[in-house]
Motif scaffolding. Sequence first.
Motif, short mmCIF file in Angstrom:
data_model
loop_
_atom_site.label_atom_id
_atom_site.label_comp_id
_atom_site.label_asym_id
_atom_site.label_seq_id
_atom_site.Cartn_x
_atom_site.Cartn_y
_atom_site.Cartn_z
N ARG A 76 0.82 -1.21 0.00
CA ARG A 76 0.00 0.00 0.00
C ARG A 76 0.86 1.26 0.00
N ALA A 77 0.29 2.33 -0.54
CA ALA A 77 1.01 3.59 -0.60
C ALA A 77 0.02 4.73 -0.78
N VAL A 78 0.54 5.93 -0.91
CA VAL A 78 -0.30 7.11 -1.10
C VAL A 78 0.19 7.84 -2.35
N VAL A 79 -0.74 8.30 -3.18
CA VAL A 79 -0.35 8.99 -4.40
C VAL A 79 0.35 10.30 -4.06
N ALA A 80 1.51 10.53 -4.67
CA ALA A 80 2.24 11.77 -4.43
C ALA A 80 2.05 12.73 -5.60
N ASP A 81 2.11 12.19 -6.81
CA ASP A 81 2.07 13.05 -7.99
C ASP A 81 1.78 12.19 -9.22
N VAL A 82 1.32 12.83 -10.29
CA VAL A 82 1.14 12.11 -11.55
C VAL A 82 1.88 12.88 -12.63
N HIS A 83 2.76 12.19 -13.35
CA HIS A 83 3.46 12.82 -14.47
C HIS A 83 2.47 13.11 -15.58
N ALA A 84 2.36 14.36 -15.97
CA ALA A 84 1.43 14.70 -17.04
C ALA A 84 2.08 14.41 -18.39
N ASP A 85 1.25 14.21 -19.41
CA ASP A 85 1.75 14.13 -20.78
C ASP A 85 0.87 15.03 -21.63
N PRO A 93 -3.30 13.42 -5.54
CA PRO A 93 -2.35 13.41 -4.43
C PRO A 93 -3.08 13.16 -3.11
N GLY A 94 -2.57 12.25 -2.32
CA GLY A 94 -3.19 11.93 -1.04
C GLY A 94 -4.06 10.69 -1.07
N ALA A 95 -4.47 10.24 -2.27
CA ALA A 95 -5.34 9.07 -2.37
C ALA A 95 -4.56 7.81 -2.01
N ALA A 96 -5.21 6.92 -1.24
CA ALA A 96 -4.57 5.66 -0.85
C ALA A 96 -4.65 4.67 -2.00
N VAL A 97 -3.54 4.00 -2.28
CA VAL A 97 -3.56 2.98 -3.33
C VAL A 97 -3.03 1.65 -2.79
N THR A 98 -3.58 0.55 -3.35
CA THR A 98 -3.08 -0.78 -3.04
C THR A 98 -2.86 -1.50 -4.36
N MET A 99 -1.69 -2.07 -4.54
CA MET A 99 -1.42 -2.83 -5.76
C MET A 99 -2.16 -4.16 -5.68
N LEU A 100 -2.95 -4.49 -6.73
CA LEU A 100 -3.71 -5.74 -6.71
C LEU A 100 -3.07 -6.82 -7.58
N GLN A 101 -2.62 -6.45 -8.75
CA GLN A 101 -1.91 -7.42 -9.60
C GLN A 101 -1.09 -6.68 -10.62
N ALA A 114 1.29 3.20 -15.12
CA ALA A 114 1.70 2.86 -13.76
C ALA A 114 3.07 3.45 -13.43
N ASP A 115 3.89 3.62 -14.46
CA ASP A 115 5.19 4.25 -14.25
C ASP A 115 5.06 5.75 -13.98
N ALA A 116 3.98 6.33 -14.52
CA ALA A 116 3.83 7.79 -14.44
C ALA A 116 3.16 8.24 -13.14
N ILE A 117 2.57 7.28 -12.40
CA ILE A 117 1.95 7.62 -11.13
C ILE A 117 3.00 7.46 -10.03
N LEU A 118 3.30 8.55 -9.32
CA LEU A 118 4.30 8.47 -8.26
C LEU A 118 3.63 8.32 -6.90
N VAL A 119 4.18 7.42 -6.10
CA VAL A 119 3.58 7.18 -4.79
C VAL A 119 4.66 7.31 -3.70
N ARG A 120 4.19 7.52 -2.48
CA ARG A 120 5.14 7.49 -1.37
C ARG A 120 4.53 6.64 -0.26
#
Lengths: 89, 597
Positions: A24-33, A48-56, A77-83
């Motif tokens: 589990r982690a929390v979204v920090a930032d999303v790389h825009a394109d 930013p701030g949303a809780a995420v859990t990797m499912l598969q 998934a590479d563009a979403i940064l979490v902490r």
Amino acid sequence: MSSMRLAFSSDRPRPLSSLAVDERAVVADVHADDAGRAERLLSLGVTPGAAVTMLQKLPGVVFLCDQTELAVERIVADAILVRREERQT
Amino acid sequence: MSCHVVAERAAASHKLLTLRAHPLRIALVGQPNVGKSVVFGRLTGRYVTVSNYPGTTVSVTKGRALVGAEVCDVIDTPGVNTLDGTISEDERITRDVVAGPDTDLIVQVADARNVRRALMLTSQLHASGKPMVLALNMIDEAHERGVSIDAPALAAALGIPVIEMIAVEGRGLSELRDALPRAARPLVPAHPHANDRAVWAHQLTERVRRVSTLSLAYVQEALARATRRPVTGLPILAVVLYALYLFVGVFGAQTLVKLLEDGLFGQGINPAATWLADRFVPFPIVRDFLVGEYGLITMGVTYAIAIVLPVVATFFLMFGFLEDSGYIPRLAIFCDRIFRVMGLNGKAVLPMVLGLGCDTMATMTTRILGTPKERLIAILLLALGIPCSAQLATIMGILGGISFAALMTLFAVVLSQMFLVGWLAARVLTGDRSEFILELPPIRWPRFGNLLTKTRLRVWWYLGEAVPLFLVGTTLLFALDRVGALVWIAAAGRPVVTGLLGLPPAASQMFVMGFLRRDYGAAGLFQLAHSGQLTGVQAVVALTVMTLFVPCVANFLMMVRERGLKTGIAILGVVTPVAIFTGAGLNYVLHAFGVQF
């Protein structure tokens, strides 16, 4: 188990794709394109701030963001940064 | 709702229901898949097709509802995730309804679990300046998953009525009606930036929502997991396909068709119609037109009702089940990589599966795809390789009776052609592919009543599209036969039909009909096969060619509407030669290897 892993990691944002399944982690930032990726993710609640859990991770990345299950391809998934998850007080 | 502000606002907006010349106009707005259409149905008594993905509610639906003693107009809008920035066609429609002068009041329907996303939309709706009510739907599902919302606190924070409801059970509807007079403009701070909105929604959610880790929805969650993981998901997919084959291909296309074609029409309606025509219709030509070889009743109506209807009905029932259960979007995870080769992404599985019901409907649904290039490729592949339910019916009816290997040969050839054409199109056409981002709805057990209504509406829509063309086709065939043109067409088609494809001359006219509607042509082939005029190899070749043709006039017109005349003709120009040459190649290979089915 994930807390062990977190104990060693620094709090620098890392890509969502680097999370292990069930981690589990929390979204920090999303790389825009140019194609509005950040906007689309924002409208689905990946903010930013949303809780995420990797499912598969195979055949595609599926993760839970707050209460929404999202399927994305690897580049996204590479563009979403979490902490690390903030400690509950 | 003890707050003073709320009471004052409520008093002010009470005028809404009393002082106006026209009925109060209420717009239902919300994210996709939150139950808007069910709320609409409950309020107005009308039914809208409920779907788990966007693109199907293409235009808005209107109905009337009684609130107290007052009649209100209710507008159901397409589901939206955002109303700002670069938005899709659906989102534009909803934004126009929300901002337009024809809406007096907004009822935002939200999934109670996902209150955070709902609030982000609330903050955008606030910009319309219209009074609102927030309906938290599916409160039962939220509870099951350990999510509880403090609705009074949320109402106080927003300054608008917040109603908890379970729309499918009709719970909370009267509370919603009662709350309409108290609708107010929500208290949302001005947010110049989307990110500020997100922060506000996040903080408010943290205050009013409690999420426990205890979930009671074990079964649904286990199923949700099983259907998306490869180890379990692929076997489940195989089972689903086999069930589809058994229900549509065997039960629908064989058992029911036999019952209707041989029983109802063969022994009941057609002899009776012939008897009546012989007695009461004095002109032989009219008699022939009604009950002859190319008769309106003996051919047109028989095809439509006896051969096509059972399959369309069984397919849409099964499709509705898969759709309502939330299964179809999960398929997109498995298809993403394959579709990427064809310049698409996993999302394209939605129009492709819908195309198995009706290609015309599916062509419209390609709007959910991100870029013009993706839409063009998807429309091309739908026209080329996806057989609609009526055609699937005849395919399964004919080949199911011959052998499983025959059926697999056809599918393998058609799929490889789609793959090849898609791969080429992805390289030849200019433009981009969009990134794959898809929301997976929760797995739910479909409601039987909903399923039946939905199937009935779709079958009805389908018959409305298909039967007139069947009758036109029959009339055309009859006329061609009368003036002796059928013989001429058969002669003209001989080099291709008999020479290249190795089919009996009679198949020519089926291809003429196939241009009008390919399932109609296939139904003609069905009768040829039924009366023993086609060998196994001939049936496979003929059906492969027919499948690769453009589906029908309606589909062609839809392509023109969506992409323009030039593109429509270009697609026709690609698809027709591919169909004929694939058939010729298949015929050659099957003969060269001495294959018998």
